[in-house]
Scaffold this motif. Sequence first.
Motif, PDB file in Angstrom:
ATOM      1  N   VAL A 117     -60.246 -88.484  39.572  1.00 44.01           N
ATOM      2  CA  VAL A 117     -59.728 -86.932  40.148  1.00 44.01           C
ATOM      3  C   VAL A 117     -60.738 -86.550  39.811  1.00 44.01           C
ATOM      4  CG1 VAL A 117     -57.764 -85.257  40.226  1.00 44.01           C
ATOM      5  CG2 VAL A 117     -57.518 -88.204  40.301  1.00 44.01           C
ATOM      6  N   GLN A 118     -61.154 -85.537  40.728  1.00 44.47           N
ATOM      7  CA  GLN A 118     -61.907 -84.040  39.841  1.00 44.47           C
ATOM      8  C   GLN A 118     -61.726 -83.087  41.427  1.00 44.47           C
ATOM      9  OE1 GLN A 118     -66.215 -83.979  40.431  1.00 44.47           O
ATOM     10  NE2 GLN A 118     -66.614 -82.713  38.937  1.00 44.47           N
ATOM     11  N   LYS A 119     -61.211 -81.823  40.629  1.00 45.38           N
ATOM     12  CA  LYS A 119     -60.499 -80.548  41.100  1.00 45.38           C
ATOM     13  C   LYS A 119     -61.732 -79.640  41.757  1.00 45.38           C
ATOM     14  CE  LYS A 119     -55.990 -80.821  40.603  1.00 45.38           C
ATOM     15  NZ  LYS A 119     -54.827 -80.685  40.037  1.00 45.38           N
ATOM     16  N   GLU A 120     -61.572 -78.926  42.190  1.00 47.06           N
ATOM     17  CA  GLU A 120     -62.468 -77.537  42.707  1.00 47.06           C
ATOM     18  C   GLU A 120     -61.617 -76.481  42.742  1.00 47.06           C
ATOM     19  OE1 GLU A 120     -66.687 -76.085  44.409  1.00 47.06           O
ATOM     20  OE2 GLU A 120     -65.078 -76.279  46.446  1.00 47.06           O
ATOM     21  N   ILE A 121     -61.931 -75.190  42.230  1.00 45.60           N
ATOM     22  CA  ILE A 121     -61.055 -74.213  42.337  1.00 45.60           C
ATOM     23  C   ILE A 121     -62.149 -73.626  42.789  1.00 45.60           C
ATOM     24  CG2 ILE A 121     -59.011 -72.755  41.718  1.00 45.60           C
ATOM     25  CD1 ILE A 121     -58.460 -75.138  38.976  1.00 45.60           C
ATOM     26  N   LYS A 122     -61.451 -72.493  44.542  1.00 46.07           N
ATOM     27  CA  LYS A 122     -62.130 -71.306  44.551  1.00 46.07           C
ATOM     28  C   LYS A 122     -61.731 -70.034  44.775  1.00 46.07           C
ATOM     29  CE  LYS A 122     -65.922 -70.853  48.260  1.00 46.07           C
ATOM     30  NZ  LYS A 122     -66.737 -71.280  49.390  1.00 46.07           N
ATOM     31  N   PHE A 123     -61.885 -68.981  44.490  1.00 43.98           N
ATOM     32  CA  PHE A 123     -61.689 -67.869  44.746  1.00 43.98           C
ATOM     33  C   PHE A 123     -61.763 -67.123  45.121  1.00 43.98           C
ATOM     34  CE2 PHE A 123     -58.703 -64.809  41.360  1.00 43.98           C
ATOM     35  CZ  PHE A 123     -58.199 -64.106  42.629  1.00 43.98           C
ATOM     36  N   LYS A 124     -61.215 -67.031  46.592  1.00 38.76           N
ATOM     37  CA  LYS A 124     -62.752 -65.825  47.267  1.00 38.76           C
ATOM     38  C   LYS A 124     -62.028 -64.059  47.167  1.00 38.76           C
ATOM     39  CE  LYS A 124     -62.503 -69.124  50.948  1.00 38.76           C
ATOM     40  NZ  LYS A 124     -62.432 -69.655  52.203  1.00 38.76           N
ATOM     41  N   GLN A 165     -63.949 -65.676  30.859  1.00 45.57           N
ATOM     42  CA  GLN A 165     -62.704 -64.988  30.885  1.00 45.57           C
ATOM     43  C   GLN A 165     -62.347 -66.745  31.383  1.00 45.57           C
ATOM     44  OE1 GLN A 165     -59.510 -62.807  31.698  1.00 45.57           O
ATOM     45  NE2 GLN A 165     -60.173 -62.510  30.420  1.00 45.57           N
ATOM     46  N   ILE A 166     -63.202 -67.289  32.085  1.00 48.58           N
ATOM     47  CA  ILE A 166     -62.960 -69.178  32.240  1.00 48.58           C
ATOM     48  C   ILE A 166     -63.398 -69.451  31.570  1.00 48.58           C
ATOM     49  CG2 ILE A 166     -64.098 -70.783  34.102  1.00 48.58           C
ATOM     50  CD1 ILE A 166     -64.136 -68.393  36.507  1.00 48.58           C
ATOM     51  N   PHE A 167     -64.735 -69.528  30.993  1.00 49.39           N
ATOM     52  CA  PHE A 167     -64.411 -70.517  29.832  1.00 49.39           C
ATOM     53  C   PHE A 167     -63.942 -69.966  28.781  1.00 49.39           C
ATOM     54  CE2 PHE A 167     -69.008 -71.286  32.720  1.00 49.39           C
ATOM     55  CZ  PHE A 167     -68.435 -72.940  32.140  1.00 49.39           C
ATOM     56  N   GLY A 168     -63.602 -68.521  29.054  1.00 46.63           N
ATOM     57  CA  GLY A 168     -62.896 -68.870  27.081  1.00 46.63           C
ATOM     58  C   GLY A 168     -63.578 -68.381  26.453  1.00 46.63           C
ATOM     59  N   THR A 169     -65.187 -68.297  26.408  1.00 50.66           N
ATOM     60  CA  THR A 169     -65.389 -68.016  25.468  1.00 50.66           C
ATOM     61  C   THR A 169     -66.774 -67.624  25.845  1.00 50.66           C
ATOM     62  OG1 THR A 169     -66.363 -69.083  23.145  1.00 50.66           O
ATOM     63  CG2 THR A 169     -66.599 -70.100  25.084  1.00 50.66           C
ATOM     64  N   LEU A 201     -65.626 -67.227  43.968  1.00 52.55           N
ATOM     65  CA  LEU A 201     -66.420 -67.576  42.581  1.00 52.55           C
ATOM     66  C   LEU A 201     -65.405 -69.261  42.322  1.00 52.55           C
ATOM     67  CD1 LEU A 201     -63.697 -68.042  40.886  1.00 52.55           C
ATOM     68  CD2 LEU A 201     -64.599 -65.736  39.911  1.00 52.55           C
ATOM     69  N   ALA A 202     -65.894 -70.031  42.583  1.00 48.71           N
ATOM     70  CA  ALA A 202     -65.397 -71.681  42.378  1.00 48.71           C
ATOM     71  C   ALA A 202     -66.127 -72.101  41.091  1.00 48.71           C
ATOM     72  CB  ALA A 202     -66.529 -72.304  43.354  1.00 48.71           C
ATOM     73  N   VAL A 203     -64.923 -72.575  40.458  1.00 55.38           N
ATOM     74  CA  VAL A 203     -64.521 -73.476  39.535  1.00 55.38           C
ATOM     75  C   VAL A 203     -64.628 -74.717  39.797  1.00 55.38           C
ATOM     76  CG1 VAL A 203     -63.074 -74.082  37.301  1.00 55.38           C
ATOM     77  CG2 VAL A 203     -63.677 -71.311  38.417  1.00 55.38           C
ATOM     78  N   VAL A 224     -69.232 -73.417  37.315  1.00 52.23           N
ATOM     79  CA  VAL A 224     -69.042 -72.321  37.572  1.00 52.23           C
ATOM     80  C   VAL A 224     -70.223 -71.235  39.012  1.00 52.23           C
ATOM     81  CG1 VAL A 224     -67.576 -69.778  37.974  1.00 52.23           C
ATOM     82  CG2 VAL A 224     -66.360 -72.305  35.871  1.00 52.23           C
ATOM     83  N   LYS A 225     -69.844 -71.505  39.619  1.00 52.74           N
ATOM     84  CA  LYS A 225     -70.434 -70.634  40.523  1.00 52.74           C
ATOM     85  C   LYS A 225     -69.763 -69.358  40.796  1.00 52.74           C
ATOM     86  CE  LYS A 225     -73.860 -70.810  44.895  1.00 52.74           C
ATOM     87  NZ  LYS A 225     -73.583 -72.062  45.653  1.00 52.74           N
TER      88      LYS A 225
END
Length: 415
Positions: free
Chosen positions: A294-301, A213-217, A275-277, A173-174
Amino acid sequence: MASAIGFLKRNYNIFFPPVAIKNSDVLRFGILGAANIAPLALITPAKSHPDVIIAAVAARDPKKAEAYAKKHGIPIVHKTYDDLIADPSIDCIYNPLPNGLHYEWTMKALKAGKHVLVEKPSTSNAIEAKSLFRHPLANQPNGPIVLEAFHYRFHPAWQFFLTLFDSKDVEHVKVINELFAGAFKKTDIRFVYSLAGGTLMDFGTYALSALRQIFGTEPSSVKSGHYRPMPEGLDKQIDEAIYATYEFPNGGTADITADLQKKLGFRLHLMQLWLAVTLKPKTEQTEDGNEMTVQKEIKFKNYMGPYIYHSIDITTVTEIKDPSNGGKIVKEEKKTERKKVYKWLKDEEGKKGEEWWSTYRHQLEAFVDRIKKREGSGVWVDGEDSIKQMEMIDATYLKVGLPVRPTSKALDSSE
């Protein structure tokens, strides 16, 4: 054209919401300090809430409080914070004071039996957080409610974003939170150590909250970090900008950049909040014997203020390799899907909210629902969550070589 009209209409209603008819059992709020954040965070959202009235304000400068009350239509002005908290007609206290005063005045309000909405970070450090959130008064049945105001978490866009991945699959995560230099004076209270200032205690606290929140821990370690100090002649215990890398129990890593004095580059970004996951790649064998990864990136602006505008971009990269030919790539595909969420989805119709509700309006709804023991959206920030948040902040400061923010002299050790 339709999207532009929707954008303008939504943002107009955010700042000029319809005024609700107030219910008979309305909650009366008092504000500590004539804070600049209060109109956005509470005063304006309260206008559209049928169960909330902003009834009183107090500030260290009575004249400033009177001017503030007149500007925002607040009927009662108290001479002191203590007078406001002691007012029997006040049910709830909003505490947007400087960070170093959060603990003292939240604790006083708690002891007076008031519910408290306290700005983030909830306290100056983990010692204060444990004293506050583990205090018997904060944990008794039917006792006062204390909520740390991480408003972004209450918005449907953030909750939708969390459904797009499984925490155990997060590889990296960035988070980038940057504001242009000059937005705040270098003498601003945000940069005063005795008031628990520092960029990590401001923009940075959102970044850490998002990671948790993203890692849940909680992170297993602060792997590395450094900071940019304030200029010569200013507080050297303050981070003007901070950078850190974390490791998490699932093997994932994360990087944060938080900067409240970002110098403008050639792109002229006044503010960056995104942030980008990146998820772990998944490989499986195809029917013809090839390997498909298959690899995914989810970017929340604009994850911190999605009500104004935002986008959630889901990019999927697919590679098909031929293992019999040295792993040669025989096919590669990249596609991006964009999502925008301004209200709860159809399968969440029991949850209240309009497209123009800000993160603060959703937060206020949840706060009132909790006080009135209504089901609500189910989104909350509990006391242990707030304690762990402060522990992560403390650990980051120690890693970069800065002291933990000072503990209040008003510390109450009762538990």
